[in-house]
Scaffold this active site. Structure first.
Site, PDB file in Angstrom:
ATOM      1  CG  ASP A 110      -2.199   0.760   1.039  1.00 17.47           C
ATOM      2  OD1 ASP A 110      -3.274   0.134   1.057  1.00 17.47           O
ATOM      3  OD2 ASP A 110      -2.138   1.993   0.868  1.00 17.47           O
ATOM      4  CG  ASP A 135       2.407   3.734  -7.459  1.00 17.74           C
ATOM      5  OD1 ASP A 135       1.390   3.225  -7.976  1.00 17.74           O
ATOM      6  OD2 ASP A 135       2.876   4.829  -7.827  1.00 17.74           O
ATOM      7  CE  LYS A 163     -12.663  -2.361 -10.267  1.00 14.18           C
ATOM      8  NZ  LYS A 163     -11.484  -2.830  -9.490  1.00 14.18           N
ATOM      9  CE1 TYR A 171     -14.492   0.852  -9.989  1.00 11.54           C
ATOM     10  CE2 TYR A 171     -16.616  -0.240 -10.295  1.00 11.54           C
ATOM     11  CZ  TYR A 171     -15.452  -0.062  -9.564  1.00 11.54           C
ATOM     12  OH  TYR A 171     -15.238  -0.794  -8.421  1.00 11.54           O
ATOM     13  CB  THR A 210     -15.369   0.233   1.423  1.00 13.70           C
ATOM     14  OG1 THR A 210     -13.941   0.277   1.531  1.00 13.70           O
ATOM     15  CG2 THR A 210     -15.781   0.614   0.021  1.00 13.70           C
ATOM     16  CG  ASN A 261      -8.326  -4.860  -2.356  1.00 14.81           C
ATOM     17  OD1 ASN A 261      -9.541  -4.975  -2.465  1.00 14.81           O
ATOM     18  ND2 ASN A 261      -7.771  -3.872  -1.656  1.00 14.81           N
TER      19      ASN A 261
END
Length: 264
Positions: free
Chosen positions: A33, A50, A146, A142, A177, A77
């Site tokens: 992360d 990254d 995906k 998006y 989230t 993820n």
């Protein structure tokens, strides 16, 4: 059996929930992360990663080899939320979304597949979205990103199966989230819609993580971890007129909102 797990985007949201689940059961977990060590779940280690940087991926691979002696599960993820009407999204928006949501996962797979082949085992877990299977209006960037992750995962499933490598693709709908924080305001109207859907969801990252870990343990390819995802997927496959009617209705609401200058 103790597993060695790398979770990208593992300092927040679903990534943190997944890292915490794996660590709690005694697995060795490395969180990749940009957030720093403060937000890493207990029992996990931190690696600056990254996902758009090949050098960072190579550093993660080198650490996994030296400290873990290999890897059992790579969870791709990390990603960003995006939405917007096609005429409101510029080229920079598209580059950013595809660079993170598609090429980030691709680079992770490219980096670790040689290790998995060398081991004769491993499990790639690519977190996509129900938007990769069903394609609502005003979410073109998006949806496209995906959908690419779903296609990548299916292709790798057949390509890597003979090497003993498993592949799963995770396709949830909206759940609570911090994903909305990554919205950049390219289309404020649609950003408001996405934020509202995330905040109103009955499910949180912890519940989704529990279901994902169980599905990965079972080596399931397509993981639909919530009821809305399953309804959307099967309605498109088995009740296409109903699905088309729902999508047209969504398009009509967005059209009215644009004409009225209000919320969809």
């Amino acid at each position: 059996m103790t597993r060695r797990v790398l979770v990208t985007g593992g300092a927040s949201g679903l990534g943190a929930a997944l890292a915490a689940r794996y660590a709690a059961r005694g697995d060795r977990v490395l969180v990749g992360d940009l957030a720093g060590t403060a937000d890493v779940p207990a029992g996990a280690s931190y690696q600056r990663l990254d996902i758009t940087s090949e050098a960072d991926w190579v550093a993660a691979l080198e650490r996994v080899r030296s400290e873990f002696g290999g890897l059992d599960v790579l969870v791709n993820n990390a990603g960003i939320a995006a939405g917007g009407r096609i005429d409101r999204l510029g080229a920079d928006h598209w580059r950013r979304v595809l660079d993170v949501n598609v090429l980030g996962a691709v680079t992770g797979c490219r980096t670790f597949v040689p290790l998995f082949k060398e081991q004769g085992s491993g499990h790639l877990v690519n977190v996509a979205s129900a938007a990769g299977l069903v394609h609502p209006p005003a979410m073109t960037s998006y949806d496209a990103g995906k959908a690419a992750v779903v296609a990548l995962s299916e292709s790798l499933r057949w390509e890597l199966g003979p090497w003993g490598v498993d592949v799963s693709v995770v396709c949830p709908t909206f759940f609570r989230t911090n994903l909305a924080a990554s919205l950049r305001g390219d289309d404020p109207l649609m950003d408001q819609v996405a934020t509202r859907l995330i905040e109103r969801s009955k499910l949180g990252a912890d519940e989704i993580a529990d279901r994902v870990v169980s599905a990965v343990d079972a080596k399931r390819f397509l993981v639909l971890p919530d009821r809305n995802a399953r309804i959307a997927y099967w309605s498109k496959r088995l009740a296409r007129p109903l699905y088309d009617r729902q999508m047209r209705g969504m398009g009509a609401r967005i059209h009215r909102a644009e004409l009225d200058g209000g919320a969809a």
